[in-house]
Design a protein around this motif. Structure first.
Motif, PDB file in Angstrom:
ATOM      1  N   SER A  62       0.865  -1.192   0.000  1.00 21.96           N
ATOM      2  CA  SER A  62       0.000   0.000   0.000  1.00 21.96           C
ATOM      3  C   SER A  62       0.891   1.228   0.000  1.00 21.96           C
ATOM      4  CB  SER A  62      -0.955   0.014   1.209  1.00 21.96           C
ATOM      5  OG  SER A  62      -0.306   0.351   2.387  1.00 21.96           O
ATOM      6  N   HIS A  63       0.281   2.412  -0.021  1.00 24.21           N
ATOM      7  CA  HIS A  63       0.951   3.704   0.176  1.00 24.21           C
ATOM      8  C   HIS A  63       1.969   4.084  -0.914  1.00 24.21           C
ATOM      9  CE1 HIS A  63       3.675   6.590   2.286  1.00 24.21           C
ATOM     10  NE2 HIS A  63       2.559   7.024   2.839  1.00 24.21           N
TER      11      HIS A  63
ATOM     12  N   SER B 187       1.831   3.286   5.969  1.00 28.40           N
ATOM     13  CA  SER B 187       0.915   2.257   6.469  1.00 28.40           C
ATOM     14  C   SER B 187       1.494   1.503   7.668  1.00 28.40           C
ATOM     15  CB  SER B 187       0.580   1.268   5.359  1.00 28.40           C
ATOM     16  OG  SER B 187      -0.116   1.941   4.349  1.00 28.40           O
TER      17      SER B 187
ATOM     18  N   ALA C 251       0.238   3.730  10.291  1.00 25.23           N
ATOM     19  CA  ALA C 251      -1.229   3.853  10.296  1.00 25.23           C
ATOM     20  C   ALA C 251      -1.907   2.541  10.676  1.00 25.23           C
ATOM     21  CB  ALA C 251      -1.712   4.321   8.930  1.00 25.23           C
ATOM     22  N   TYR C 252      -1.384   1.419  10.218  1.00 26.05           N
ATOM     23  CA  TYR C 252      -2.102   0.154  10.406  1.00 26.05           C
ATOM     24  C   TYR C 252      -1.471  -0.805  11.410  1.00 26.05           C
ATOM     25  CZ  TYR C 252      -4.541   1.572   6.147  1.00 26.05           C
ATOM     26  OH  TYR C 252      -5.276   2.260   5.226  1.00 26.05           O
TER      27      TYR C 252
ATOM     28  N   MET D 265      -2.669   9.671   9.023  1.00 24.96           N
ATOM     29  CA  MET D 265      -4.018   9.346   8.553  1.00 24.96           C
ATOM     30  C   MET D 265      -4.339  10.026   7.233  1.00 24.96           C
ATOM     31  SD  MET D 265      -5.652   8.070  11.569  1.00 24.96           S
ATOM     32  CE  MET D 265      -7.231   8.851  11.733  1.00 24.96           C
ATOM     33  N   GLY D 266      -3.333  10.647   6.630  1.00 26.64           N
ATOM     34  CA  GLY D 266      -3.580  11.301   5.346  1.00 26.64           C
ATOM     35  C   GLY D 266      -4.631  12.401   5.409  1.00 26.64           C
TER      36      GLY D 266
ATOM     37  N   ARG E 299      -0.591  18.053  -2.190  1.00 24.46           N
ATOM     38  CA  ARG E 299      -1.677  17.071  -2.197  1.00 24.46           C
ATOM     39  C   ARG E 299      -2.881  17.529  -3.016  1.00 24.46           C
ATOM     40  NH1 ARG E 299      -2.047  14.794   3.911  1.00 24.46           N
ATOM     41  NH2 ARG E 299       0.066  13.958   4.008  1.00 24.46           N
TER      42      ARG E 299
ATOM     43  N   VAL F 276      -6.560  12.734   1.749  1.00 22.13           N
ATOM     44  CA  VAL F 276      -5.740  12.829   0.531  1.00 22.13           C
ATOM     45  C   VAL F 276      -6.278  11.886  -0.559  1.00 22.13           C
ATOM     46  CG1 VAL F 276      -4.012  11.133   1.284  1.00 22.13           C
ATOM     47  CG2 VAL F 276      -3.350  12.953  -0.298  1.00 22.13           C
TER      48      VAL F 276
ATOM     49  N   ASN G  90      -1.641  13.378  -5.540  1.00 20.73           N
ATOM     50  CA  ASN G  90      -0.570  14.360  -5.373  1.00 20.73           C
ATOM     51  C   ASN G  90      -0.197  14.980  -6.718  1.00 20.73           C
ATOM     52  OD1 ASN G  90      -0.121  11.878  -3.486  1.00 20.73           O
ATOM     53  ND2 ASN G  90       0.751  13.583  -2.389  1.00 20.73           N
TER      54      ASN G  90
ATOM     55  N   ALA H  54       4.037   9.256   0.429  1.00 22.59           N
ATOM     56  CA  ALA H  54       3.444   8.829  -0.841  1.00 22.59           C
ATOM     57  C   ALA H  54       3.556   9.926  -1.905  1.00 22.59           C
ATOM     58  CB  ALA H  54       1.994   8.420  -0.627  1.00 22.59           C
TER      59      ALA H  54
END
Ligand code: AMP
Ligand code: AMP
Length: 352
Positions: A24-25, A92, A95-96, A155-156, A220, A246, A249, A308
């Motif tokens: 991801s990301h 991530s 974040a995760y 968390m974007g 962004r 987001v 970009n 990202a």
């Protein structure tokens, strides 16, 4: 913690190093970069996102997990260690997963600074010690003009909102509390909102070359950017709210004279990082800034890992091209540093 990681690294076969990350990301960026530098790649992904990494053919090995938190499981870590994997952390991971100190697999970069990054008070300490100008952090009673309310962690921009005073803040905060989104004032940071141009500066600190490299700049693309398409009277009537989650970009080239401030700030941040978490920044970091009417730079956040936004710099940005004269982008720059460190038998200096 670092010694524990270095001990794991000691048993790695340096001719068989693989580069891995979570799917991801900025994984496409990281995995493509690794392949460009001749490494085999491992992508740890969830079934729903597998299509991405298969479509672009960047992963030599795909390990499916139902949740990224499985990276905390001993059996998966053991498998990665056996495969000589160096993990490249990105947004991530914070974040995760959290609990990054429970992962025994070597990370490229300084994991301790990634932990610093999740705490807004610590970020502020770091940036202010480096002499950077930050938007003021406010108590509800101190809100004057426009302020932005944020949460901790990567968390974007999700769920951020703007307010214009104490009452406005408490009305929204109580609503969030009822919804169970926040528990106390400690869960949010209220920041002075800087009106200006957003600029995200992505640097790379190379211990192998002992230098700071500006790799790419972006801004962004967020739903709030669509507000300008709606006339003011309709905005007022419909009570439409700006949102900051987001979506993408854009690449940016900065007015050249503004690079002075950008480069000096990066240098100061690297210096301070050595004092707060030895050996300091290794590899990518990003200063997230707003330039105001007077072209003054306000830094509102630092990310101590790849962001990202660097995805806009594949296969190169104007800056990475000027510096390298070849296609160079953050994922590849990371892999190049690992390659050089392997050649110099200095991998221990760049992993944590
Ligand atoms: P995703 O896999 O899209 O859910 O993203 C993983 C994490 O990275 C989330 O916390 C996102 O908010 C963050 N993220 C993803 N893409 C970006 C981006 N372009 N800029 C900033 N944060 C991002
Ligand atoms: P972040 O997720 O913190 O990088 O920021 C999400 C969005 O909020 C981005 O569009 C930022 O430019 C904007 N933003 C965050 N803090 C501020 C601030 N203090 N002043 C102005 N804009 C901000």
């Amino acid at each position: 913690m670092r010694n524990r990681i270095l001990k794991v690294l000691k048993d790695y076969d340096l001719d068989e190093i693989k580069i891995g990350t979570l799917g991801s990301h900025s994984a496409l960026n990281i995995l493509k970069g690794a392949k460009d530098e001749g490494f085999e790649t491992v992508c740890i992904c969830r079934p729903k996102e597998r299509i991405i990494y298969e479509s672009f053919n960047v992963a030599d090995f795909i390990i499916e997990v139902s949740d990224f938190k499985e990276l905390l499981n001993e059996s998966l870590q053991e498998r990665l260690i056996e495969e000589n994997v160096i993990l490249i952390p990105h947004g991530s991971f914070n974040a995760y997963i959290g609990n990054l100190d429970r992962i025994r697999v070597p990370f490229f970069g300084n994991r301790e600074l990634m932990i610093w990054e999740t705490d807004r008070a610590k970020q502020r300490e770091w940036l202010e010690r480096a002499g950077l100008k930050m938007p003021r952090s406010l108590k509800p009673e101190e809100i004057k003009g426009i302020a932005i309310v944020k949460y901790h962690g990567a968390m974007g921009g999700k769920g951020y909102f703007l307010i214009t005073g104490k009452d406005d803040f408490y009305a929204k905060f109580e609503e969030l509390k009822r919804e169970g989104f926040v528990k106390s004032l400690e869960d949010v940071e209220i920041q002075e909102y800087i009106v200006g141009a957003n600029v995200y500066l992505s640097f790379f600190y190379s211990p192998m070359n002992e230098r700071i490299e500006l790799i790419a700049i972006d801004r962004r693309y967020e739903p709030v950017d669509g507000l300008g398409r709606i006339p003011a009277e309709i905005q007022i009537k419909s009570k439409v709210q700006p949102t900051y989650t987001v979506i993408g970009n854009f690449p940016i080239v900065l007015r050249e004279s503004l690079l002075v401030k950008a480069l000096e700030s990066a240098k100061a941040v690297v210096e301070v990082s050595k004092e707060i978490a030895y050996p300091g920044i290794v590899g990518p970091f990003c200063l997230e800034a707003v330039f105001d009417d007077n072209a003054e730079m306000h830094v509102f956040e630092i990310s101590a890992r790849i962001v990202a936004g660097t995805n806009v710099g594949i296969p190169n940005s104007p800056y990475s091209y000027i510096l390298w004269g070849e296609n160079m982008y953050m994922g590849r720059r990371i892999a190049r540093e690992i390659k050089v460190a392997i050649e110099k038998d200095a991998l221990g200096e760049i992993v944590y």
